[in-house]
Write a protein that holds these residues in place. Structure first.
Motif, PDB file in Angstrom:
ATOM      1  N   PRO A   1       0.795  -1.233   0.000  1.00 29.93           N
ATOM      2  CA  PRO A   1       0.000   0.000   0.000  1.00 29.93           C
ATOM      3  C   PRO A   1       0.830   1.288   0.000  1.00 29.93           C
ATOM      4  CG  PRO A   1      -0.189  -1.161   2.100  1.00 29.93           C
ATOM      5  CD  PRO A   1       0.529  -2.080   1.167  1.00 29.93           C
ATOM      6  N   ASN A   2       2.020   1.258   0.595  1.00 29.82           N
ATOM      7  CA  ASN A   2       2.879   2.456   0.653  1.00 29.82           C
ATOM      8  C   ASN A   2       3.197   2.976  -0.742  1.00 29.82           C
ATOM      9  OD1 ASN A   2       3.629   3.353   3.164  1.00 29.82           O
ATOM     10  ND2 ASN A   2       5.477   2.102   3.301  1.00 29.82           N
ATOM     11  N   ILE A   3       3.827   2.119  -1.506  1.00 24.47           N
ATOM     12  CA  ILE A   3       4.273   2.484  -2.847  1.00 24.47           C
ATOM     13  C   ILE A   3       3.066   2.766  -3.743  1.00 24.47           C
ATOM     14  CG2 ILE A   3       5.501   1.587  -4.876  1.00 24.47           C
ATOM     15  CD1 ILE A   3       7.320   2.346  -2.497  1.00 24.47           C
ATOM     16  N   ALA A   4       2.021   1.973  -3.573  1.00 20.49           N
ATOM     17  CA  ALA A   4       0.815   2.155  -4.385  1.00 20.49           C
ATOM     18  C   ALA A   4       0.199   3.532  -4.146  1.00 20.49           C
ATOM     19  CB  ALA A   4      -0.193   1.052  -4.067  1.00 20.49           C
ATOM     20  N   ARG A   5       0.202   3.966  -2.887  1.00 19.79           N
ATOM     21  CA  ARG A   5      -0.396   5.270  -2.576  1.00 19.79           C
ATOM     22  C   ARG A   5       0.434   6.393  -3.191  1.00 19.79           C
ATOM     23  NH1 ARG A   5      -0.842   4.528   2.336  1.00 19.79           N
ATOM     24  NH2 ARG A   5      -3.014   3.888   2.382  1.00 19.79           N
ATOM     25  N   MET A   6       1.750   6.247  -3.124  1.00 19.06           N
ATOM     26  CA  MET A   6       2.620   7.259  -3.725  1.00 19.06           C
ATOM     27  C   MET A   6       2.425   7.316  -5.240  1.00 19.06           C
ATOM     28  SD  MET A   6       6.162   6.693  -1.590  1.00 19.06           S
ATOM     29  CE  MET A   6       6.243   7.026   0.180  1.00 19.06           C
ATOM     30  N   ALA A   7       2.301   6.143  -5.840  1.00 17.34           N
ATOM     31  CA  ALA A   7       2.086   6.093  -7.294  1.00 17.34           C
ATOM     32  C   ALA A   7       0.761   6.757  -7.654  1.00 17.34           C
ATOM     33  CB  ALA A   7       2.104   4.642  -7.771  1.00 17.34           C
TER      34      ALA A   7
ATOM     35  N   GLY B   1      15.484  -4.594  17.181  1.00 15.12           N
ATOM     36  CA  GLY B   1      14.857  -3.849  18.264  1.00 15.12           C
ATOM     37  C   GLY B   1      15.472  -2.498  18.554  1.00 15.12           C
ATOM     38  N   ARG B   2      16.339  -2.024  17.661  1.00 19.53           N
ATOM     39  CA  ARG B   2      16.963  -0.720  17.917  1.00 19.53           C
ATOM     40  C   ARG B   2      16.148   0.424  17.345  1.00 19.53           C
ATOM     41  NH1 ARG B   2      21.878  -3.749  18.301  1.00 19.53           N
ATOM     42  NH2 ARG B   2      22.067  -4.113  16.085  1.00 19.53           N
ATOM     43  N   ASN B   3      15.066   0.085  16.678  1.00 22.33           N
ATOM     44  CA  ASN B   3      14.157   1.102  16.177  1.00 22.33           C
ATOM     45  C   ASN B   3      12.794   0.430  16.072  1.00 22.33           C
ATOM     46  OD1 ASN B   3      13.162   3.476  15.158  1.00 22.33           O
ATOM     47  ND2 ASN B   3      14.300   3.406  13.219  1.00 22.33           N
ATOM     48  N   ALA B   4      11.738   1.228  16.161  1.00 18.11           N
ATOM     49  CA  ALA B   4      10.396   0.710  15.947  1.00 18.11           C
ATOM     50  C   ALA B   4       9.710   1.687  15.017  1.00 18.11           C
ATOM     51  CB  ALA B   4       9.635   0.583  17.262  1.00 18.11           C
ATOM     52  N   GLY B   5       9.302   1.211  13.869  1.00 17.13           N
ATOM     53  CA  GLY B   5       8.779   2.115  12.850  1.00 17.13           C
ATOM     54  C   GLY B   5       7.296   1.980  12.638  1.00 17.13           C
ATOM     55  N   ILE B   6       6.702   3.067  12.181  1.00 19.64           N
ATOM     56  CA  ILE B   6       5.342   2.988  11.650  1.00 19.64           C
ATOM     57  C   ILE B   6       5.374   3.605  10.257  1.00 19.64           C
ATOM     58  CG2 ILE B   6       4.128   2.988  13.857  1.00 19.64           C
ATOM     59  CD1 ILE B   6       3.532   5.969  13.368  1.00 19.64           C
ATOM     60  N   HIS B   7       4.430   3.185   9.429  1.00 22.08           N
ATOM     61  CA  HIS B   7       4.368   3.706   8.076  1.00 22.08           C
ATOM     62  C   HIS B   7       3.521   4.981   8.044  1.00 22.08           C
ATOM     63  CE1 HIS B   7       5.666  -0.228   5.920  1.00 22.08           C
ATOM     64  NE2 HIS B   7       6.447   0.099   6.920  1.00 22.08           N
ATOM     65  N   VAL B   8       3.654   5.707   6.954  1.00 20.19           N
ATOM     66  CA  VAL B   8       3.001   7.014   6.905  1.00 20.19           C
ATOM     67  C   VAL B   8       1.489   6.935   6.970  1.00 20.19           C
ATOM     68  CG1 VAL B   8       4.897   8.252   5.814  1.00 20.19           C
ATOM     69  CG2 VAL B   8       3.239   7.052   4.373  1.00 20.19           C
ATOM     70  N   ASP B   9       0.903   5.859   6.442  1.00 23.58           N
ATOM     71  CA  ASP B   9      -0.560   5.759   6.523  1.00 23.58           C
ATOM     72  C   ASP B   9      -0.996   5.561   7.968  1.00 23.58           C
ATOM     73  OD1 ASP B   9       0.623   3.283   6.487  1.00 23.58           O
ATOM     74  OD2 ASP B   9      -1.028   2.296   5.451  1.00 23.58           O
ATOM     75  N   GLU B  10      -0.217   4.770   8.708  1.00 24.10           N
ATOM     76  CA  GLU B  10      -0.514   4.597  10.136  1.00 24.10           C
ATOM     77  C   GLU B  10      -0.346   5.927  10.872  1.00 24.10           C
ATOM     78  OE1 GLU B  10       1.308   0.647  11.705  1.00 24.10           O
ATOM     79  OE2 GLU B  10       2.539   1.221   9.991  1.00 24.10           O
ATOM     80  N   PHE B  11       0.698   6.654  10.464  1.00 27.81           N
ATOM     81  CA  PHE B  11       0.953   7.941  11.107  1.00 27.81           C
ATOM     82  C   PHE B  11      -0.203   8.915  10.847  1.00 27.81           C
ATOM     83  CE2 PHE B  11       2.847  12.271  10.651  1.00 27.81           C
ATOM     84  CZ  PHE B  11       3.045  12.508  12.008  1.00 27.81           C
ATOM     85  N   ALA B  12      -0.620   8.986   9.595  1.00 28.81           N
ATOM     86  CA  ALA B  12      -1.715   9.900   9.251  1.00 28.81           C
ATOM     87  C   ALA B  12      -2.981   9.535  10.018  1.00 28.81           C
ATOM     88  CB  ALA B  12      -1.968   9.865   7.743  1.00 28.81           C
TER      89      ALA B  12
END
Lengths: 568, 568
Positions: free
Chosen positions: A201-207, A463-474
């Motif tokens: 979904p990340n790349i698809a949304r950008m496209a 475990g040195r970072n924990a990420g969320i994707h931009v859609d989750e952030f929004a």
């Protein structure tokens, strides 16, 4: 001992297999059969013929030396007999014969073979809905259809078009109609994203954001229910479960299915979801019958399952393997990773291996890590954004796939090809962080974006970072939970967001963070964000080291938020 | 347990190792020492700073977020103490101390360490000849030299320049001086080709042809013997064994040597040809001392020998490995394949693995196969030539290296990166013919150029083709031997050559060959040529099948002849 080889289907696989075999066994005879009058063309070029970039249909039929690949060409330069406009209607495996029907005359002939090659290709799926056969509704399956679509697009009579399906061909056709012919184009997709199945979904949304900016409209998660004609009897409207869209031209690009009927009828093994089953030598369940190209299923190198990849590149490579084996060779075609690329206006999308969803379906405990960076040394003047999603397995850290979007398509395709080359040997994220990429500032960065991506995934996996994707952030920005968004960039440029989200969005530059820990709440989630994710990672380390527990950082940062067209 | 890590050298490797370690062990202390006032810069960007493409020196010192990596930056954002203008003069391994000398004050200090990292880099080789220290003679070793060169180039006082050495930096500097500042530039190279050591003669000749067309002069196989001053005491002339060349500016770019003196002095293992020896964890012979970057030798994944690769990309990746291992991790740096790329005006050159000469030196019975093709589907309107040399082992068919030149540098780098990724697993030419490359007409061909190259090599290795390179072809055309050059192209375009070489150069289109075998002599060598080598391969098959024995085909065809600027 001279043989007679019959090849059914004369696009991509068939001609390649036939020519290779004749080079190895010049005394043997090859008969190449095709239903169409126009054969051996570059089918993947059709959207570029429709757009006008490829000037005429013959350009798709020519060799690099400007010779049209017609019957005469195959006879003289390849020593291969072609029977065009001829359909193979039955195979008698016991008698080793194939029954051919010459389409104009209906005359039938029973042709004996020593070895048979099935390159029967695929057919576009026609939706079983009212109006699918109306004038003006097309599938993109051969040069005749391509000519009709281009004539219509060029006629000036098409005010608006609808493309059904947001896969490769659908999107390429949308670009062609919209960009080159200036036709208002709407893409309707049943699933909730572009490039379903091949992109996350990340790349698809950008496209989609980019294509929308270029004027293409998208209606996702919407089902086409029928096509309606206007007063002239031609298509005028597309009816969906969410309403109707006017369209003087409709392209149905909802996928293709393998032409496996002939194989099925003569008792060859066929996959339950369609597609002839072949072994690594491209032999079917009958050792005298080979098959390849769009009519077969292949083994996926990562998922190990059967996969269907109707692509001209697969067919060409398989053709050579079949040609070799027809001549008694022992060539094998390795399991595939499903590399792809597609040009979408000014951007390219590409990928290889599994998407996150595909990885999870295949039983992997997988996650997706995102990175977005410029594609060259950051001090080099000409550069563009490259956004990459890496799909990795938890625990092992194994890389399962990668998908990306970039301004520089050639550079992106290069990165994808590297991952594709590595995937069969099951590299880890750490390996990717260490992979040796050629470096010079006009072409890449000292730490290549693949290295950065591998390292970013390694940091998350360990475990040195924990990420969320931009859609989750929004989404979480507007979910009402009391949390802090800590913007780790330098102050300049952050003011508007700090003002927009009072008490939520705060700015502490990463370099100042250690001195301002007291200003941060320990009872709320802290969401770290910066420009691309590098400084929020450093901030994550600082906070984690100082005992903060509920922290995440936004992968790809503000750059990814903007590229996805998300509203923050 | 908190440690004190001392890192000597603050360009590329040192800062990366320091920052990575601090992220893993925030409570430990890191001291980063550098001789220069300006450190942590992108040294590979110097030619682009000299050209003016990179506007100022600070751009090379900034992060992607526009922050200058100075002492303050390292302290605040990385938690690392930097001692600039400070030289490490001795290491006492028993006492675990390093003696530092502050260069302005000459004050010395003995600093204890728990772990030590040597990132001492390399120094440009200064030719031991008269005048090497004249004003106007430079090596490209740091930002100070870069600033002086740019100031001089921009002053308008430089009429002509000489670059000594045709390696990466020499050629990049020649492009910068010639293209951007319009300075008449001559490159003098001791060996007989450009890019010695990293490229074979084929690609080197093509690169030189292009640079000559852009106005750079080359003097190959010529030894510089001294530099002479003009009336103003500045350099005015370069004297070689073949004459003299006027020059107001001289760049000495004849290579670098590892700064291994400190390591040698304290008894660490150093390679006989220079360079600190490290294991896969980047440890020296003292387990508490790590080293990486331009001061170490590495294991080559193909030759298995020690190799010296002073490249920023190597240093960055090694820095992370060292940082991890300083913190008790078990990261390893894999053997290298020596990927490289360089921009030369409108073309890019790139490579990975061994050249033919290097392969033969390493004991391989190797040969080099050439292919030149357009970089996209041939029917796609925008495309450019890509020329590739593949080095393969006879017998095994193993791929040992690849070098190339192309209009589209990003696409070329992508192909090289794929080969680099595959090389450690010892692929064969057949494997390369089958490697899965993403395909879409705007980016690649259905049968990717790497597949074509692998197949071409496979055909030669299995005796189905016999190739000669264009330099051999140009030589034999004028060696007086009675032979036939059989041009397999369609007649149009071949007339001038048929006329120029009467009785030698004949034209029979490949498709007509089978009907004209009687016209060909069986007692002479027949040299087959076509546009790119595809049709001459088909012709080879036809002739071989019909009993002709003395036949060869020109690899890359007329396209390669033209690209190399050869006179036929």
């Amino acid at each position: 001992m001279a043989q007679h080889v019959v090849v059914i289907g004369a696009v991509a696989l068939g001609p390649k297999a036939a020519a290779r075999f004749k080079r190895l066994e010049p005394d043997s005879r090859v008969t190449l059969v095709d239903r169409d009058a126009l054969f051996s063309y570059g089918g993947c070029g059709i959207p570029f013929y429709v757009s006008g970039e490829v000037p005429d249909v013959d350009a798709l039929r020519k060799t690099a030396f400007h010779m049209v690949r017609d019957e005469e060409f195959f006879r003289k330069t390849k020593g291969v007999d072609v029977r065009a406009r001829t359909e193979a209607v039955a195979i008698d495996r016991a008698a080793k014969t194939v029954t051919l029907r010459h389409l104009p005359s209906k005359a039938e002939e029973v042709l004996p073979y020593d070895k048979l090659v099935l390159g029967t290709g695929s057919s576009p799926i026609v939706l079983p809905i009212p109006g699918a056969n109306l004038p003006g509704v097309f599938t993109v399956n051969n040069l005749g259809a391509a000519q009709s679509i281009r004539e219509l697009a060029a006629s000036g009579k098409v005010g608006s078009a609808v493309v059904v399906g947001a896969g490769f061909i659908g999107l390429e056709m949308a670009v062609s109609l919209s960009d080159l012919w200036g036709i208002q184009t709407t893409v309707i997709e049943f699933r909730d994203q572009l490039l379903p199945g091949v992109s996350g979904p990340n790349i698809a949304r950008m496209a989609m954001h980019h294509m929308r900016e270029k004027g293409v409209e998208f209606r996702l998660a919407e089902q086409v229910q029928g096509f309606e004609a206007g007063a002239d009897g031609r298509v005028a409207r597309v009816v969906t479960n969410a309403g109707a869209v006017d369209a003087d031209l409709v392209i149905m690009a909802v996928g293709v299915r393998p032409n496996d009927e002939l194989a099925r009828a003569c008792g060859l093994d066929v996959h339950e979801r369609g597609g002839i089953i072949v072994d690594k030598t491209m032999r079917t369940s009958d050792p005298d019958i080979f098959a390849g190209g769009d009519c077969v299923v292949l083994e996926h190198a990562v998922s190990k399952g059967a996969t269907y990849l109707p692509m001209g590149s697969m067919a060409n490579r398989q053709g050579r393997v079949i040609g070799t084996n027809l001549a008694g060779g022992h060539a094998t075609f390795p399991p595939v990773v499903g590399s792809w690329c597609v040009k979408l206006f000014d951007l390219a999308a590409a990928g290889a291996g599994l998407t996150l969803a595909a990885a999870q379906n295949a039983g992997f405990d997988a996650l997706c890590v995102h990175a977005g960076l410029v594609d060259r040394a950051h001090f080099y003047p000409e550069k563009g954004l490259m956004s990459l999603d890496l799909v990795v397995e938890r625990g092992s850290g194994r890389v399962l796939g990668m998908q990306g979007l970039a301004v520089n398509g050639d550079a992106l395709v290069g990165k994808v090809d590297v991952v594709a080359a590595l995937l069969p040997s099951a590299p880890t994220a750490f390996d990717l962080g260490n992979v040796e990429m050629a470096y010079s500032p006009p072409f890449s960065a000292a730490l290549d974006i693949l290295n950065v991506l591998g390292n970013a995934a390694d940091n998350i996996l360990t475990g040195r970072n924990a990420g969320i994707h931009v859609d989750e952030f929004a989404a979480l920005l507007h979910d009402g939970t009391d949390r802090i968004v800590l913007d780790c960039r330098e102050a300049k440029g952050t003011e508007a967001l700090v003002e927009k989200y009072p008490g939520i969005w705060i700015n502490i530059p990463q370099g100042d963070l250690a001195e301002h820990l007291g200003a941060l709440p320990r009872d709320k989630q802290i969401v770290l964000i910066c420009s691309t994710g590098a400084r929020s990672y450093e901030a994550f380390i600082t906070l984690a080291h100082n005992g903060f527990e509920n922290i995440v950082s936004v992968e790809g940062g503000i750059t990814a938020v903007t590229a996805a067209g998300l509203d923050v």
